[in-house]
Scaffold this motif. Structure first.
Motif, PDB file in Angstrom:
ATOM      1  N   PHE A  12       0.828  -1.204   0.000  1.00 15.06           N
ATOM      2  CA  PHE A  12       0.000   0.000   0.000  1.00 15.06           C
ATOM      3  C   PHE A  12       0.866   1.260   0.000  1.00 15.06           C
ATOM      4  O   PHE A  12       0.636   2.185  -0.785  1.00 15.06           O
ATOM      5  CB  PHE A  12      -0.932  -0.009   1.220  1.00 15.06           C
ATOM      6  N   PHE A  13       1.874   1.292   0.869  1.00 17.70           N
ATOM      7  CA  PHE A  13       2.732   2.472   0.935  1.00 17.70           C
ATOM      8  C   PHE A  13       3.599   2.609  -0.310  1.00 17.70           C
ATOM      9  O   PHE A  13       3.914   3.726  -0.736  1.00 17.70           O
ATOM     10  CB  PHE A  13       3.591   2.459   2.195  1.00 17.70           C
ATOM     11  N   ALA A  14       3.984   1.493  -0.917  1.00 14.95           N
ATOM     12  CA  ALA A  14       4.735   1.562  -2.175  1.00 14.95           C
ATOM     13  C   ALA A  14       3.863   2.137  -3.283  1.00 14.95           C
ATOM     14  O   ALA A  14       4.323   2.941  -4.094  1.00 14.95           O
ATOM     15  CB  ALA A  14       5.236   0.176  -2.560  1.00 14.95           C
ATOM     16  N   PHE A  15       2.592   1.740  -3.317  1.00 11.07           N
ATOM     17  CA  PHE A  15       1.669   2.292  -4.309  1.00 11.07           C
ATOM     18  C   PHE A  15       1.489   3.794  -4.101  1.00 11.07           C
ATOM     19  O   PHE A  15       1.575   4.576  -5.056  1.00 11.07           O
ATOM     20  CB  PHE A  15       0.315   1.579  -4.228  1.00 11.07           C
ATOM     21  N   CYS A  16       1.275   4.199  -2.863  1.00 10.35           N
ATOM     22  CA  CYS A  16       1.105   5.635  -2.565  1.00 10.35           C
ATOM     23  C   CYS A  16       2.374   6.412  -2.884  1.00 10.35           C
ATOM     24  O   CYS A  16       2.313   7.506  -3.458  1.00 10.35           O
ATOM     25  CB  CYS A  16       0.718   5.832  -1.100  1.00 10.35           C
ATOM     26  N   GLY A  17       3.528   5.863  -2.532  1.00  9.73           N
ATOM     27  CA  GLY A  17       4.794   6.521  -2.831  1.00  9.73           C
ATOM     28  C   GLY A  17       5.035   6.626  -4.329  1.00  9.73           C
ATOM     29  O   GLY A  17       5.511   7.652  -4.817  1.00  9.73           O
ATOM     30  N   GLY A  18       4.704   5.580  -5.075  1.00  3.02           N
ATOM     31  CA  GLY A  18       4.847   5.611  -6.526  1.00  3.02           C
ATOM     32  C   GLY A  18       3.923   6.622  -7.171  1.00  3.02           C
ATOM     33  O   GLY A  18       4.289   7.307  -8.134  1.00  3.02           O
ATOM     34  N   LEU A  19       2.711   6.725  -6.643  1.00  2.00           N
ATOM     35  CA  LEU A  19       1.753   7.711  -7.148  1.00  2.00           C
ATOM     36  C   LEU A  19       2.275   9.127  -6.938  1.00  2.00           C
ATOM     37  O   LEU A  19       2.243   9.955  -7.859  1.00  2.00           O
ATOM     38  CB  LEU A  19       0.420   7.520  -6.421  1.00  2.00           C
ATOM     39  N   ILE A  20       2.769   9.389  -5.756  1.00  2.00           N
ATOM     40  CA  ILE A  20       3.307  10.719  -5.453  1.00  2.00           C
ATOM     41  C   ILE A  20       4.578  10.966  -6.266  1.00  2.00           C
ATOM     42  O   ILE A  20       4.792  12.069  -6.785  1.00  2.00           O
ATOM     43  CB  ILE A  20       3.569  10.859  -3.944  1.00  2.00           C
ATOM     44  N   ASP A  21       5.408   9.939  -6.406  1.00  2.00           N
ATOM     45  CA  ASP A  21       6.647  10.089  -7.168  1.00  2.00           C
ATOM     46  C   ASP A  21       6.359  10.403  -8.631  1.00  2.00           C
ATOM     47  O   ASP A  21       7.049  11.210  -9.246  1.00  2.00           O
ATOM     48  CB  ASP A  21       7.466   8.809  -7.056  1.00  2.00           C
ATOM     49  N   ALA A  22       5.344   9.775  -9.193  1.00  2.00           N
ATOM     50  CA  ALA A  22       4.993  10.025 -10.588  1.00  2.00           C
ATOM     51  C   ALA A  22       4.422  11.423 -10.779  1.00  2.00           C
ATOM     52  O   ALA A  22       4.645  12.055 -11.808  1.00  2.00           O
ATOM     53  CB  ALA A  22       3.988   8.984 -11.068  1.00  2.00           C
TER      54      ALA A  22
END
Length: 69
Positions: A12-22
């Motif tokens: 979940f946190f990897a998905f959120c981090g990837g979303l913010i990173d993108a």
């Protein structure tokens, strides 16, 4: 805490981090505290290296997807 719960949380946190990173960059600000919380006995170098590998995998994946187009 069992490993399945840890993996779901990290996913979940990897998905959120990837979303913010993108969108704006800086997804590591989400992922690093999650990794430190999930693996408190690991050294900081291991946690930072894990985060860097996650970031490189995401960048390579998006680069290959862009090159395919």
């Amino acid at each position: 805490m069992d490993y399945q719960t840890i993996l779901i949380g990290l996913g979940f946190f990897a998905f959120c981090g990837g979303l913010i990173d993108a969108a704006v960059g800086g997804g590591g600000l989400i992922q690093l505290p999650a990794l430190m919380h999930a693996f408190p006995k690991q050294s900081l170098a291991t946690v930072f290296g894990t985060n860097k590998m996650i970031a490189m995998a995401g960048t390579l994946s998006s680069a290959f997807a862009t090159l395919r187009k």
